[in-house]
Write a protein that holds these residues in place. Structure first.
Motif, short mmCIF file in Angstrom:
data_model
loop_
_atom_site.label_atom_id
_atom_site.label_comp_id
_atom_site.label_asym_id
_atom_site.label_seq_id
_atom_site.Cartn_x
_atom_site.Cartn_y
_atom_site.Cartn_z
N LEU A 1 -7.20 11.14 3.23
CA LEU A 1 -5.85 10.70 2.90
C LEU A 1 -5.42 11.38 1.61
O LEU A 1 -6.02 11.17 0.56
N LYS A 2 -4.39 12.20 1.70
CA LYS A 2 -3.90 12.94 0.53
C LYS A 2 -2.64 12.29 0.02
O LYS A 2 -1.68 12.09 0.77
N LYS B 1 5.08 13.02 -1.97
CA LYS B 1 5.29 13.71 -0.71
C LYS B 1 4.87 12.82 0.46
O LYS B 1 3.93 12.04 0.35
N ALA B 2 5.58 12.98 1.56
CA ALA B 2 5.14 12.33 2.80
C ALA B 2 3.80 12.97 3.18
O ALA B 2 3.51 14.10 2.82
N THR B 3 2.97 12.21 3.88
CA THR B 3 1.65 12.72 4.24
C THR B 3 1.28 12.26 5.65
O THR B 3 2.10 11.65 6.35
N VAL C 1 -8.26 -0.24 -1.54
CA VAL C 1 -7.21 -0.60 -0.58
C VAL C 1 -5.96 0.25 -0.85
O VAL C 1 -5.52 0.35 -1.99
N ARG C 2 -5.42 0.81 0.20
CA ARG C 2 -4.20 1.61 0.12
C ARG C 2 -3.17 1.05 1.08
O ARG C 2 -3.48 0.72 2.24
N ASP D 1 5.26 7.79 4.93
CA ASP D 1 6.28 8.09 3.91
C ASP D 1 5.70 8.08 2.50
O ASP D 1 6.03 8.91 1.68
N GLU D 2 4.82 7.10 2.24
CA GLU D 2 4.29 6.94 0.87
C GLU D 2 2.96 6.20 0.89
O GLU D 2 2.74 5.33 1.72
N VAL D 3 2.08 6.56 -0.05
CA VAL D 3 0.79 5.88 -0.22
C VAL D 3 0.83 5.14 -1.55
O VAL D 3 1.24 5.71 -2.57
N ALA D 4 0.40 3.88 -1.54
CA ALA D 4 0.36 3.10 -2.77
C ALA D 4 -0.97 2.36 -2.87
O ALA D 4 -1.48 1.87 -1.87
N ALA D 5 -1.52 2.30 -4.07
CA ALA D 5 -2.74 1.54 -4.30
C ALA D 5 -2.38 0.05 -4.36
O ALA D 5 -1.35 -0.33 -4.86
#
Length: 144
Positions: A33-34, A54-56, A105-106, A139-143
């Motif tokens: 997961l980038k 960035k979207a990933t 956790v993401r 769309d977005e990754v968040a911790a």
């Protein structure tokens, strides 16, 4: 020498994906997961933050015999392909330590299943477990 795995270490083989409103998934593998921030090239040839993520994408595999999970993902894919409102979902990706005390956790925000790949097959040996590979657009990754 390989480092000894201690009970509190987060493991690469203890993970889960939960798709809000769709299903709790039991994948056999999850790709890397980038999470990347955009950058802007400045006139002096240095770089600065573009202040946007960035979207990933994230790829995972589900055993083909997990028919209920696959059916849930396929219904989600149909909704996404038709562009119906609400097709993007929150996915929670959790990795845990051996003792269950530590977690990574993401929150994967704005997810939808972009593609499906059925694994190749061949008539040799005793055969391997069949899997279906999916790629999620994120769309977005968040911790968390």
């Amino acid at each position: 020498m390989k480092e000894k795995i201690l009970p509190g270490h987060i493991l690469t083989n203890k993970f889960r994906l939960k798709v809000e409103g769709v299903a709790d998934l039991e994948p056999t593998s999850v790709g890397s997961l980038k999470d990347e921030t955009t950058k802007v090239e400045l006139p002096d040839s240095t770089a600065a933050s573009g202040a946007r993520r960035k979207a990933t994408e994230l790829t995972f595999k589900i055993p083909a015999h997990h028919v209920k999970q696959i059916a849930a993902i396929e219904a989600w894919r149909i909704a996404a392909a038709s562009g119906l409102p609400g097709y993007k979902h929150l996915v929670t990706y959790t990795k845990e330590s051996g003792d269950g005390k530590n977690k990574n956790v993401r929150a994967l925000i704005g997810c939808w299943p972009q593609s499906r790949v059925d694994m190749a097959a061949e008539m040799k040996g005793d055969g391997d477990m069949d899997e279906v590979e999916y790629t999620l657009s994120i769309d977005e990754v968040a911790a968390i």
